[in-house]
Design a protein around this motif. Structure first.
Motif, PDB file in Angstrom:
ATOM      1  N   VAL A   1       0.858  -1.190   0.000  1.00 56.46           N
ATOM      2  CA  VAL A   1       0.000   0.000   0.000  1.00 56.46           C
ATOM      3  C   VAL A   1       0.894   1.240   0.000  1.00 56.46           C
ATOM      4  O   VAL A   1       1.863   1.321   0.768  1.00 56.46           O
ATOM      5  N   TYR A   2       0.563   2.205  -0.863  1.00 56.54           N
ATOM      6  CA  TYR A   2       1.355   3.433  -0.928  1.00 56.54           C
ATOM      7  C   TYR A   2       0.504   4.519  -1.583  1.00 56.54           C
ATOM      8  O   TYR A   2      -0.236   4.257  -2.542  1.00 56.54           O
ATOM      9  N   ASN A   3       0.580   5.740  -1.081  1.00 57.58           N
ATOM     10  CA  ASN A   3      -0.137   6.869  -1.665  1.00 57.58           C
ATOM     11  C   ASN A   3       0.707   7.477  -2.783  1.00 57.58           C
ATOM     12  O   ASN A   3       1.688   8.183  -2.518  1.00 57.58           O
ATOM     13  N   LEU A   4       0.337   7.180  -4.005  1.00 55.36           N
ATOM     14  CA  LEU A   4       1.089   7.660  -5.158  1.00 55.36           C
ATOM     15  C   LEU A   4       1.019   9.178  -5.264  1.00 55.36           C
ATOM     16  O   LEU A   4      -0.020   9.791  -5.017  1.00 55.36           O
ATOM     17  N   LYS A   5       2.126   9.788  -5.661  1.00 52.71           N
ATOM     18  CA  LYS A   5       2.216  11.241  -5.711  1.00 52.71           C
ATOM     19  C   LYS A   5       1.753  11.809  -7.060  1.00 52.71           C
ATOM     20  O   LYS A   5       1.074  12.822  -7.124  1.00 52.71           O
ATOM     21  N   MET A   6       2.119  11.138  -8.138  1.00 57.20           N
ATOM     22  CA  MET A   6       1.820  11.661  -9.474  1.00 57.20           C
ATOM     23  C   MET A   6       0.391  11.329  -9.902  1.00 57.20           C
ATOM     24  O   MET A   6      -0.095  10.214  -9.685  1.00 57.20           O
ATOM     25  N   LYS A   7      -0.252  12.287 -10.519  1.00 55.19           N
ATOM     26  CA  LYS A   7      -1.622  12.100 -11.008  1.00 55.19           C
ATOM     27  C   LYS A   7      -1.682  10.974 -12.041  1.00 55.19           C
ATOM     28  O   LYS A   7      -2.604  10.145 -12.028  1.00 55.19           O
ATOM     29  N   ALA A   8      -0.695  10.935 -12.933  1.00 58.74           N
ATOM     30  CA  ALA A   8      -0.657   9.898 -13.972  1.00 58.74           C
ATOM     31  C   ALA A   8      -0.529   8.514 -13.353  1.00 58.74           C
ATOM     32  O   ALA A   8      -1.137   7.542 -13.829  1.00 58.74           O
ATOM     33  N   SER A   9       0.253   8.423 -12.287  1.00 60.22           N
ATOM     34  CA  SER A   9       0.445   7.139 -11.612  1.00 60.22           C
ATOM     35  C   SER A   9      -0.847   6.678 -10.939  1.00 60.22           C
ATOM     36  O   SER A   9      -1.211   5.500 -10.996  1.00 60.22           O
ATOM     37  N   ARG A  10      -1.544   7.622 -10.305  1.00 62.28           N
ATOM     38  CA  ARG A  10      -2.799   7.274  -9.623  1.00 62.28           C
ATOM     39  C   ARG A  10      -3.857   6.810 -10.631  1.00 62.28           C
ATOM     40  O   ARG A  10      -4.575   5.832 -10.390  1.00 62.28           O
ATOM     41  N   ALA A  11      -3.944   7.499 -11.752  1.00 64.33           N
ATOM     42  CA  ALA A  11      -4.919   7.131 -12.785  1.00 64.33           C
ATOM     43  C   ALA A  11      -4.592   5.759 -13.367  1.00 64.33           C
ATOM     44  O   ALA A  11      -5.481   4.919 -13.569  1.00 64.33           O
ATOM     45  N   PHE A  12      -3.305   5.534 -13.598  1.00 61.05           N
ATOM     46  CA  PHE A  12      -2.858   4.247 -14.134  1.00 61.05           C
ATOM     47  C   PHE A  12      -3.162   3.114 -13.154  1.00 61.05           C
ATOM     48  O   PHE A  12      -3.724   2.080 -13.534  1.00 61.05           O
ATOM     49  N   TYR A  13      -2.832   3.304 -11.895  1.00 58.09           N
ATOM     50  CA  TYR A  13      -3.018   2.246 -10.894  1.00 58.09           C
ATOM     51  C   TYR A  13      -4.502   1.968 -10.666  1.00 58.09           C
ATOM     52  O   TYR A  13      -4.898   0.814 -10.436  1.00 58.09           O
ATOM     53  N   SER A  14      -5.312   2.983 -10.746  1.00 59.72           N
ATOM     54  CA  SER A  14      -6.760   2.799 -10.606  1.00 59.72           C
ATOM     55  C   SER A  14      -7.293   1.923 -11.733  1.00 59.72           C
ATOM     56  O   SER A  14      -8.130   1.034 -11.505  1.00 59.72           O
ATOM     57  N   GLU A  15      -6.783   2.124 -12.936  1.00 58.27           N
ATOM     58  CA  GLU A  15      -7.208   1.307 -14.082  1.00 58.27           C
ATOM     59  C   GLU A  15      -6.709  -0.123 -13.932  1.00 58.27           C
ATOM     60  O   GLU A  15      -7.425  -1.079 -14.257  1.00 58.27           O
ATOM     61  N   VAL A  16      -5.492  -0.290 -13.422  1.00 57.06           N
ATOM     62  CA  VAL A  16      -4.956  -1.634 -13.167  1.00 57.06           C
ATOM     63  C   VAL A  16      -5.867  -2.390 -12.211  1.00 57.06           C
ATOM     64  O   VAL A  16      -6.236  -3.544 -12.435  1.00 57.06           O
TER      65      VAL A  16
END
Length: 390
Positions: free
Chosen positions: A256-271
């Motif tokens: 578990v980790y709070n991603l900093k980058m918006k692109a990373s959060r969007a990508f991980y949400s889709e994953v």
């Protein structure tokens, strides 16, 4: 992946139940058809990217045809199609933006893919040589390594039975490879499989180094377990190395980790929404550039495990046979097999070790016990024996 200590994982269904076996076998039937289709497309000039897309598309299409009424049931790709050529050991599944890789006649091609139905995975991998047939068989080092991997996989199938032991199996695979002046690839891991996860407590590691051997836990195979068995053999040293190929296959972890980058959060949400716990390829995302950007932070903070593209030395050849086995009461049931014809391979080396030859010739099915004579028949048979003596 189910987290350690999850009570539901302790009570999950096993292959002792017919419905679970059915799901494994349905996934296996699809995996076997798909790998056959990909192998038939491995022609001179074929582009590896196209082959990977053929495999992934077919898996998705075929899995949608089963359990149609079970709207909530998850099914699809358990491992993205990978096509690894010559000295490439595994996990090569390029993106559309990568330079095209084309097959040539006499290339040694390893195809690796997986299908799941309701989290029950059927994994398969096989090796072919482009353009080789019974009338034009592969010879030399290529034939030796393919024959070594094939025989080692057949022996592994016979040793995967209740009471068998992981260290003995990996050592026997190496022993078989050495017969052909080859070596099993160091650190390749096979797993006991459970619904939606691999059991990391029960693994089989090929050719472990001294350090890895100390870290690896000894385990015995048990009735009603399912295994993904991966046998990879090389003409070289069998020590995996990284080159410049891009890693494109990943799998979620329990971190578990709070991603900093918006692109990373969007990508991980889709994953999370699209792939859940199964491995996936960046090729499956509509916007490949954003996926390539987002994956970096996820890997850095261990939210995703990468399946790195690995190689042996240039000029060496690597062969693979990968299959799924269910440990049933009547013997190890192999449910996946790639399209391999032993008659297309003419190795000059013969298996000489008597212990290995005995294992290879042994049956994969448990011998049936002879029925005891009925009590009513015994006096008659004894009487006949006494009459003969007289």
């Amino acid at each position: 992946m189910a987290e350690k200590g999850d009570e539901s994982s302790e009570e999950e269904a096993t292959i002792s139940e017919d419905v679970v076996v059915t799901k494994y076998q349905m996934a296996a039937e699809i995996a076997n058809r798909v790998i056959k289709a990909v192998a038939s497309a491995c022609l001179d000039g074929a582009v590896v990217l196209d082959l990977c897309e053929i495999g992934d598309k077919m898996i998705l299409e075929e899995t949608q045809k089963v359990f149609k009424k079970e709207k909530e049931m998850k099914k699809g790709i358990a491992f993205p199609t990978c096509v690894s050529v010559n000295n490439c050991i595994c996990n090569f599944s390029p993106l559309r933006s990568d330079p095209p890789v084309k097959l040539k006649t006499e290339d040694v091609v390893k195809i690796d893919l997986g299908v799941h139905i309701d989290g029950y995975c059927a994994i398969v991998g096989s090796t072919i040589v482009v353009g080789c047939t019974k009338d034009n068989p592969v010879t030399g080092k290529k034939a030796d390594v393919i024959q070594a991997a094939y025989i080692a996989s057949e022996i592994a199938h016979r040793m995967l039975k209740p009471g068998g032991e992981n260290f003995l199996l990996s050592d026997t695979i190496q022993k078989a490879a050495v017969q052909f002046k080859c070596t099993s690839v160091e650190g390749i891991v096979s797993y006991c499989m459970k619904r939606n996860r691999f059991d990391e407590e029960k693994t089989i590691m090929l050719n472990p180094s001294d350090i890895l051997r100390k870290e690896l836990k000894k385990c015995e195979f048990e009735l009603y377990e399912a295994y993904c068995m991966d046998v990879i053999v090389s003409t070289g040293e069998g020590k995996p190395k990284h080159q410049d190929a891009r890693t494109t296959v990943f799998k979620r972890t329990d971190e578990v980790y709070n991603l900093k980058m918006k692109a990373s959060r969007a990508f991980y949400s889709e994953v999370t929404s699209k792939f859940d716990v199964m491995p996936f390829t960046l090729r499956a995302f509509d916007e490949e550039g954003k996926a390539r950007m987002g994956v970096v932070e996820c890997v850095t903070h261990k939210l995703l495990d990468p399946f790195d593209v690995l190689y042996d030395k240039e000029g060496e050849f690597v062969a693979q046979f990968k299959f799924t086995v269910l440990l049933m009461p009547n013997g190890p049931l192999r449910i996946t097999s790639g399209p391999f014809d032993p008659d297309t391979v003419k190795s000059s080396v013969q298996l000489e070790d008597p212990e290995l030859k005995a294992l290879l010739s042994s049956s994969t099915k448990k011998a049936k016990k002879k029925k005891k004579a009925k009590a009513s028949e015994t006096p008659k048979e004894n009487g006949a024996a006494e009459d003969t003596k007289k």
